[in-house]
Write a protein that holds these residues in place. Structure first.
Motif, PDB file in Angstrom:
ATOM      1  N   MET A   1       0.846  -1.206   0.000  1.00  0.00           N
ATOM      2  CA  MET A   1       0.000   0.000   0.000  1.00  0.00           C
ATOM      3  C   MET A   1       0.875   1.247   0.000  1.00  0.00           C
ATOM      4  O   MET A   1       1.824   1.345   0.754  1.00  0.00           O
ATOM      5  N   VAL A   2       0.528   2.178  -0.876  1.00  0.00           N
ATOM      6  CA  VAL A   2       1.235   3.453  -0.931  1.00  0.00           C
ATOM      7  C   VAL A   2       0.714   4.348   0.189  1.00  0.00           C
ATOM      8  O   VAL A   2      -0.484   4.580   0.310  1.00  0.00           O
ATOM      9  N   ARG A   3       1.641   4.867   1.027  1.00  0.00           N
ATOM     10  CA  ARG A   3       1.223   5.669   2.179  1.00  0.00           C
ATOM     11  C   ARG A   3       1.753   7.100   2.146  1.00  0.00           C
ATOM     12  O   ARG A   3       1.161   7.983   2.750  1.00  0.00           O
ATOM     13  N   THR A   4       2.875   7.334   1.466  1.00  0.00           N
ATOM     14  CA  THR A   4       3.466   8.671   1.478  1.00  0.00           C
ATOM     15  C   THR A   4       3.476   9.278   0.069  1.00  0.00           C
ATOM     16  O   THR A   4       3.355   8.566  -0.931  1.00  0.00           O
ATOM     17  N   TYR A   5       3.678  10.591   0.039  1.00  0.00           N
ATOM     18  CA  TYR A   5       3.740  11.297  -1.241  1.00  0.00           C
ATOM     19  C   TYR A   5       4.894  10.783  -2.097  1.00  0.00           C
ATOM     20  O   TYR A   5       4.726  10.539  -3.299  1.00  0.00           O
ATOM     21  N   ASP A   6       6.065  10.604  -1.490  1.00  0.00           N
ATOM     22  CA  ASP A   6       7.224  10.123  -2.249  1.00  0.00           C
ATOM     23  C   ASP A   6       6.966   8.753  -2.848  1.00  0.00           C
ATOM     24  O   ASP A   6       7.356   8.472  -3.989  1.00  0.00           O
ATOM     25  N   GLU A   7       6.314   7.891  -2.080  1.00  0.00           N
ATOM     26  CA  GLU A   7       5.968   6.556  -2.600  1.00  0.00           C
ATOM     27  C   GLU A   7       4.982   6.669  -3.758  1.00  0.00           C
ATOM     28  O   GLU A   7       5.092   5.939  -4.755  1.00  0.00           O
ATOM     29  N   ALA A   8       4.017   7.593  -3.637  1.00  0.00           N
ATOM     30  CA  ALA A   8       2.998   7.759  -4.682  1.00  0.00           C
ATOM     31  C   ALA A   8       3.633   8.223  -5.989  1.00  0.00           C
ATOM     32  O   ALA A   8       3.369   7.651  -7.060  1.00  0.00           O
ATOM     33  N   VAL A   9       4.485   9.251  -5.915  1.00  0.00           N
ATOM     34  CA  VAL A   9       5.119   9.778  -7.126  1.00  0.00           C
ATOM     35  C   VAL A   9       6.090   8.754  -7.713  1.00  0.00           C
ATOM     36  O   VAL A   9       6.178   8.604  -8.945  1.00  0.00           O
ATOM     37  N   ALA A  10       6.798   8.026  -6.845  1.00  0.00           N
ATOM     38  CA  ALA A  10       7.718   6.984  -7.332  1.00  0.00           C
ATOM     39  C   ALA A  10       6.949   5.901  -8.073  1.00  0.00           C
ATOM     40  O   ALA A  10       7.403   5.404  -9.120  1.00  0.00           O
ATOM     41  N   TRP A  11       5.767   5.541  -7.566  1.00  0.00           N
ATOM     42  CA  TRP A  11       4.961   4.522  -8.265  1.00  0.00           C
ATOM     43  C   TRP A  11       4.502   5.042  -9.625  1.00  0.00           C
ATOM     44  O   TRP A  11       4.583   4.332 -10.634  1.00  0.00           O
ATOM     45  N   ILE A  12       4.044   6.297  -9.664  1.00  0.00           N
ATOM     46  CA  ILE A  12       3.593   6.880 -10.944  1.00  0.00           C
ATOM     47  C   ILE A  12       4.736   6.882 -11.954  1.00  0.00           C
ATOM     48  O   ILE A  12       4.587   6.403 -13.084  1.00  0.00           O
ATOM     49  N   THR A 103      -6.426   5.056  -4.916  1.00  0.00           N
ATOM     50  CA  THR A 103      -7.623   4.661  -5.672  1.00  0.00           C
ATOM     51  C   THR A 103      -7.252   3.985  -6.990  1.00  0.00           C
ATOM     52  O   THR A 103      -7.850   2.960  -7.370  1.00  0.00           O
ATOM     53  N   ILE A 104      -6.258   4.532  -7.702  1.00  0.00           N
ATOM     54  CA  ILE A 104      -5.937   4.066  -9.056  1.00  0.00           C
ATOM     55  C   ILE A 104      -5.011   2.856  -9.065  1.00  0.00           C
ATOM     56  O   ILE A 104      -5.132   1.986  -9.938  1.00  0.00           O
ATOM     57  N   LYS A 105      -4.107   2.744  -8.102  1.00  0.00           N
ATOM     58  CA  LYS A 105      -3.113   1.660  -8.126  1.00  0.00           C
ATOM     59  C   LYS A 105      -3.751   0.259  -8.133  1.00  0.00           C
ATOM     60  O   LYS A 105      -3.338  -0.613  -8.918  1.00  0.00           O
ATOM     61  N   PRO A 106      -4.769  -0.022  -7.287  1.00  0.00           N
ATOM     62  CA  PRO A 106      -5.389  -1.352  -7.355  1.00  0.00           C
ATOM     63  C   PRO A 106      -5.968  -1.665  -8.738  1.00  0.00           C
ATOM     64  O   PRO A 106      -5.908  -2.815  -9.199  1.00  0.00           O
ATOM     65  N   LEU A 107      -6.525  -0.635  -9.399  1.00  0.00           N
ATOM     66  CA  LEU A 107      -7.057  -0.846 -10.748  1.00  0.00           C
ATOM     67  C   LEU A 107      -5.930  -1.140 -11.729  1.00  0.00           C
ATOM     68  O   LEU A 107      -6.061  -2.005 -12.609  1.00  0.00           O
ATOM     69  N   ALA A 108      -4.819  -0.409 -11.587  1.00  0.00           N
ATOM     70  CA  ALA A 108      -3.669  -0.628 -12.470  1.00  0.00           C
ATOM     71  C   ALA A 108      -3.129  -2.044 -12.288  1.00  0.00           C
ATOM     72  O   ALA A 108      -2.774  -2.720 -13.263  1.00  0.00           O
ATOM     73  N   ASP A 109      -3.085  -2.497 -11.028  1.00  0.00           N
ATOM     74  CA  ASP A 109      -2.599  -3.863 -10.752  1.00  0.00           C
ATOM     75  C   ASP A 109      -3.528  -4.894 -11.371  1.00  0.00           C
ATOM     76  O   ASP A 109      -3.076  -5.897 -11.949  1.00  0.00           O
ATOM     77  N   GLU A 110      -4.839  -4.652 -11.258  1.00  0.00           N
ATOM     78  CA  GLU A 110      -5.821  -5.578 -11.838  1.00  0.00           C
ATOM     79  C   GLU A 110      -5.734  -5.573 -13.366  1.00  0.00           C
ATOM     80  O   GLU A 110      -5.779  -6.629 -14.017  1.00  0.00           O
ATOM     81  N   LEU A 111      -5.602  -4.378 -13.939  1.00  0.00           N
ATOM     82  CA  LEU A 111      -5.508  -4.238 -15.398  1.00  0.00           C
ATOM     83  C   LEU A 111      -4.270  -4.952 -15.936  1.00  0.00           C
ATOM     84  O   LEU A 111      -4.294  -5.532 -17.026  1.00  0.00           O
ATOM     85  N   ARG A 113      -3.088  -7.635 -15.065  1.00  0.00           N
ATOM     86  CA  ARG A 113      -3.308  -9.091 -15.150  1.00  0.00           C
ATOM     87  C   ARG A 113      -4.236  -9.463 -16.302  1.00  0.00           C
ATOM     88  O   ARG A 113      -4.512 -10.647 -16.518  1.00  0.00           O
ATOM     89  N   THR A 114      -4.744  -8.463 -17.036  1.00  0.00           N
ATOM     90  CA  THR A 114      -5.604  -8.741 -18.178  1.00  0.00           C
ATOM     91  C   THR A 114      -4.792  -8.726 -19.468  1.00  0.00           C
ATOM     92  O   THR A 114      -3.620  -8.341 -19.476  1.00  0.00           O
ATOM     93  N   GLU A 115      -5.440  -9.079 -20.566  1.00  0.00           N
ATOM     94  CA  GLU A 115      -4.756  -9.089 -21.867  1.00  0.00           C
ATOM     95  C   GLU A 115      -4.425  -7.675 -22.355  1.00  0.00           C
ATOM     96  O   GLU A 115      -3.581  -7.501 -23.234  1.00  0.00           O
ATOM     97  N   LEU A 116      -5.070  -6.656 -21.764  1.00  0.00           N
ATOM     98  CA  LEU A 116      -4.785  -5.269 -22.151  1.00  0.00           C
ATOM     99  C   LEU A 116      -3.423  -4.808 -21.640  1.00  0.00           C
ATOM    100  O   LEU A 116      -2.813  -3.912 -22.211  1.00  0.00           O
ATOM    101  N   GLY A 117      -2.963  -5.396 -20.549  1.00  0.00           N
ATOM    102  CA  GLY A 117      -1.679  -4.992 -19.962  1.00  0.00           C
ATOM    103  C   GLY A 117      -1.838  -3.770 -19.077  1.00  0.00           C
ATOM    104  O   GLY A 117      -2.882  -3.116 -19.059  1.00  0.00           O
ATOM    105  N   GLY A 118      -0.793  -3.452 -18.328  1.00  0.00           N
ATOM    106  CA  GLY A 118      -0.844  -2.373 -17.362  1.00  0.00           C
ATOM    107  C   GLY A 118      -0.892  -1.003 -18.019  1.00  0.00           C
ATOM    108  O   GLY A 118      -0.377  -0.805 -19.115  1.00  0.00           O
TER     109      GLY A 118
END
Length: 431
Positions: A1-12, A103-111, A113-118
């Motif tokens: 789980m992303v908890r800090t701003y730095d973690e959020a921007v690093a994930w993006i 909000t968006i990261k769980p969707l990105a992780d789910e996406l 795993r689909t044929e569309l890709g991340g």
């Protein structure tokens, strides 16, 4: 789980590893999962090769002067990541960035795993923006800048009130095509059925494509120089003065602080767009709102005067058309100055043609590089220059500090090229 701003921007930013993946299927998938926030966003969609950001700035300032709350989505950022999603020119908070990523990261992780890709970095940021303005903080209006092209751009899931195509020239040819007609076809992809279009496109090859697409989609078109016009333009010490005549009104003695004929065009496009919002969607915009809005509009990194003594100007002219406009603006506003150019750019640009234009302007040319994955090497840039007084340095910071100390009153230091580079220089000069 992303908890800090730095973690959020690093994930993006970590999504950059996926590169660019044109297409709307991943965006449509995320919008469906989020309950279609894009359908609740009242937007103006702004595409084009150059001038998108300045047009957003002018239109935002006009709408704010009229008392509206205005969301904006722009790229790239100049000072901090958050400014890509802003309200009335103020970037959203670090905490809001964290919430959006959560909000968006769980969707990105789910996406993934689909044929569309991340989803790519830009798709993630676009989804964050649409969720923010469509669900969390609904605005009177949101000005959405196209990322790249138009037809397959992530932002093209919206259905706007007005579409804008500032201009069409050569850029991103490896993705959009190597003719103006091909590039125009991609830009024209944002034209929607029945939605009015405002444009400053004047190249016949590009205009033919835009006009044909608009006619097919029954989109009423307002073209600069034909349906609305600029007159009485004159350079001033503060910027530009001019008048704009639309099919519905005449605005005389308008002023902007961003110099250049191209900025007058961008401002005129913003005026015409504001007119359509007033007439088509009952926005209460008076002539004084247009005058005041244009006069107070600013956009960092666009012919931005960072210092008067010595005179230092930053301009993110990152393609051939941008450099051409920059050279003309310098010649108009500073005809008596000896111009020293510091230039850095991304390697995938038409560098030879850009450098040739700067060679003709400059008293000296200095080339450098900066910390960015696609940045061209200083020596490689210098090799493309035919200037008699050229140099290359990897230490642009040290060079700039020394140059400032030695400059006289008849000299101008022009720092130009990649907006990513301009952002770094701007941070140093503001210190």
């Amino acid at each position: 789980m992303v908890r800090t701003y730095d973690e959020a921007v690093a994930w993006i930013h970590g999504r950059l590893r996926l590169g660019m993946k044109p297409g709307l299927k991943r965006m449509e998938w995320m919008m469906e999962k989020l309950g279609h926030p894009e359908r609740r966003v009242r937007a103006v969609h702004i595409g084009g090769t150059n001038g998108k950001g300045s047009t957003v700035a002018y239109l935002r300032s006009i709408l704010q002067a009229a008392g509206y709350s205005v969301g904006t989505f722009t790229s790239p950022y100049v000072e901090q990541f958050n400014e890509r999603i802003s309200i009335n020119g103020e970037p959203i908070s670090d905490e809001e960035i964290v919430e959006l990523v959560q909000t968006i990261k769980p969707l990105a992780d789910e996406l993934e795993r689909t044929e569309l890709g991340g989803p790519t970095e830009f798709e993630v940021i676009t989804a964050m923006m649409l969720y923010y303005f469509g669900k969390k903080h609904i605005q009177d209006i949101v000005l959405i800048e196209v990322g790249l092209g138009g037809r397959l751009d992530s932002t093209n899931v919206i259905y706007p009130l007005v579409s804008v195509i500032t201009n069409v020239s050569y850029d991103h040819m490896n993705i959009l095509g190597d003719t103006l007609a091909q590039i125009a076809a991609e830009k024209a992809g944002i034209i929607k059925s029945g939605v009015p279009l405002v444009t400053a496109v004047n190249e016949p090859e590009a205009w033919d494509v835009i006009a044909k697409t608009a006619a097919e989609r029954k989109a009423k078109t307002y073209r600069l120089g034909v349906d609305f016009t600029v007159s009485d333009r004159q350079a001033t010490a503060e910027g530009e003065q001019f008048s704009v005549t639309t099919p519905f009104a005449e605005y005389r003695g308008l002023r902007i602080s961003m110099p250049g004929a191209h900025q007058v065009e961008n401002a005129a496009v913003a005026v015409m767009t504001a007119e359509l919002l007033r007439l088509g969607y009952s926005f209460l915009i008076d002539p004084e709102h247009i005058g005041d809005g244009l006069a107070t509009a600013t956009w960092p990194g666009r012919f931005e005067r960072m210092s008067d003594n010595p005179l230092i100007i930053l301009d993110g002219a990152h393609n051939e058309a941008g450099i051409h406009a920059l050279v003309e603006t310098v010649r108009t506003h500073y005809p008596d100055k000896r111009v020293h150019v510091l230039f850095a750019a991304l390697a995938d640009k038409p560098l030879e043609r850009m450098i040739r234009l700067l060679d003709d302007l400059a008293t000296t040319m200095t080339f450098t590089t900066f910390d960015f994955p696609r940045a061209a090497l200083a020596e490689a840039l210098a090799a493309l220059s035919s200037h008699l007084h050229k140099a290359a340095t990897d230490d642009w910071t040290g060079w700039l500090i020394e140059k400032k100390k030695r400059m006289g009153n008849d000299e101008l230091l022009l720092v130009t090229g990649s907006l990513y580079f301009i952002s770094e220089v701007r941070k140093l000069l503001k210190k």
